[in-house]
Design a protein around this motif. Structure first.
Motif, PDB file in Angstrom:
ATOM      1  N   ASP A  60      30.298 -29.049   6.560  1.00 35.06           N
ATOM      2  CA  ASP A  60      30.527 -29.556   7.912  1.00 35.06           C
ATOM      3  C   ASP A  60      30.549 -31.084   7.974  1.00 35.06           C
ATOM      4  O   ASP A  60      30.726 -31.658   9.045  1.00 35.06           O
ATOM      5  CB  ASP A  60      29.496 -28.990   8.887  1.00 35.06           C
ATOM      6  N   GLY A  61      30.347 -31.732   6.852  1.00 33.35           N
ATOM      7  CA  GLY A  61      30.386 -33.189   6.813  1.00 33.35           C
ATOM      8  C   GLY A  61      29.041 -33.867   7.001  1.00 33.35           C
ATOM      9  O   GLY A  61      28.946 -35.086   6.922  1.00 33.35           O
ATOM     10  N   ASN A  62      27.991 -33.105   7.232  1.00 34.17           N
ATOM     11  CA  ASN A  62      26.661 -33.677   7.436  1.00 34.17           C
ATOM     12  C   ASN A  62      25.970 -33.856   6.084  1.00 34.17           C
ATOM     13  O   ASN A  62      25.369 -32.922   5.553  1.00 34.17           O
ATOM     14  CB  ASN A  62      25.842 -32.775   8.360  1.00 34.17           C
ATOM     15  N   ASN A  63      26.056 -35.058   5.536  1.00 38.16           N
ATOM     16  CA  ASN A  63      25.482 -35.332   4.224  1.00 38.16           C
ATOM     17  C   ASN A  63      23.969 -35.100   4.190  1.00 38.16           C
ATOM     18  O   ASN A  63      23.422 -34.753   3.139  1.00 38.16           O
ATOM     19  CB  ASN A  63      25.807 -36.765   3.790  1.00 38.16           C
ATOM     20  N   ASP A  64      23.285 -35.267   5.315  1.00 36.49           N
ATOM     21  CA  ASP A  64      21.838 -35.028   5.349  1.00 36.49           C
ATOM     22  C   ASP A  64      21.500 -33.605   4.903  1.00 36.49           C
ATOM     23  O   ASP A  64      20.465 -33.382   4.266  1.00 36.49           O
ATOM     24  CB  ASP A  64      21.275 -35.267   6.753  1.00 36.49           C
ATOM     25  N   GLU A  65      22.362 -32.672   5.226  1.00 33.59           N
ATOM     26  CA  GLU A  65      22.104 -31.279   4.856  1.00 33.59           C
ATOM     27  C   GLU A  65      22.147 -31.069   3.351  1.00 33.59           C
ATOM     28  O   GLU A  65      21.520 -30.149   2.837  1.00 33.59           O
ATOM     29  CB  GLU A  65      23.078 -30.331   5.558  1.00 33.59           C
ATOM     30  N   HIS A 105      21.009 -32.454  -3.681  1.00 35.57           N
ATOM     31  CA  HIS A 105      22.128 -33.297  -3.270  1.00 35.57           C
ATOM     32  C   HIS A 105      23.131 -33.458  -4.427  1.00 35.57           C
ATOM     33  O   HIS A 105      24.343 -33.338  -4.236  1.00 35.57           O
ATOM     34  CB  HIS A 105      21.581 -34.653  -2.817  1.00 35.57           C
ATOM     35  N   LEU A 106      22.617 -33.709  -5.630  1.00 32.59           N
ATOM     36  CA  LEU A 106      23.506 -33.847  -6.782  1.00 32.59           C
ATOM     37  C   LEU A 106      24.232 -32.547  -7.101  1.00 32.59           C
ATOM     38  O   LEU A 106      25.425 -32.559  -7.417  1.00 32.59           O
ATOM     39  CB  LEU A 106      22.733 -34.334  -8.006  1.00 32.59           C
ATOM     40  N   VAL A 107      23.529 -31.435  -7.014  1.00 33.17           N
ATOM     41  CA  VAL A 107      24.175 -30.138  -7.253  1.00 33.17           C
ATOM     42  C   VAL A 107      25.322 -29.966  -6.273  1.00 33.17           C
ATOM     43  O   VAL A 107      26.440 -29.598  -6.662  1.00 33.17           O
ATOM     44  CB  VAL A 107      23.169 -28.970  -7.141  1.00 33.17           C
TER      45      VAL A 107
END
Length: 179
Positions: free
Chosen positions: A100-105, A79-81
């Protein structure tokens, strides 16, 4: 009462003078931002930096999650990368990777097989941030200061989570900075 007030004022003024005397020279905005970026990357100061938080983990340990749904250290690093690269590209005037805007990914596309690569990428993007800020002129630093500070705060937040997850997993050495 006046004597107590005067004593308090003298103490406060003396303390402030002492604090100012401890600092060698005023820091520039760039210097403050670089200090924040370095303290979340590889310079242990007030808290554990990223390089320490990820050091020594096996791919299996980096993938471990508890039953309450916390992210793994690997997911947090991934996530940080992603977000450090995203913001760095914008800072440099480049087009960031498609998103695509999906932070979970940004968490969930971590793969244990790529753990060593993720660690290297985290170190590299944090180094790249430091180099970019170092090379930037004062006008750009002034324009981006808040966003750069948020990058550092975001890094610190998730690094704290990494240490917490490692403690839950039983793979944290308290001699590394957090008991």
């Amino acid at each position: 009462m006046k004597r107590v007030l005067v004593a308090v004022v003298v103490f406060v003024v003396a303390s402030c003078g002492f604090a100012v005397a401890q600092q060698e020279k005023p820091m520039t905005l760039k210097a403050v931002l670089l200090e924040q970026l370095r303290s979340t990357h590889d310079k242990a100061e007030w808290f554990v930096p990223a390089n320490t938080a990820v050091a020594g983990l096996t791919p299996a340990q980096a993938s471990w999650t508890d039953k309450s749904g916390n992210h793994s250290v690997g997911q947090l690093a991934n996530h940080l990368v992603f977000w450090d690269r995203e913001m760095l590209a914008k800072f440099k005037g480049e087009t960031p990777a498609k998103f695509d805007g999906n932070n979970d990914e940004t968490f969930n596309n971590f793969d244990a097989k790529s753990w060593d690569t993720t660690v290297k990428q985290l170190d590299q993007v944090m180094t790249d941030w430091e180099n970019a800020v170092e090379a930037a002129d004062d006008a750009k630093i002034s324009l981006w200061a808040s966003r750069i500070a948020h990058v550092g705060a975001h890094n610190a937040y998730h690094i704290g989570q990494m240490v917490y997850v490692r403690k839950l997993e039983g793979v944290w050495d308290p001699n590394k900075g957090v008991k």
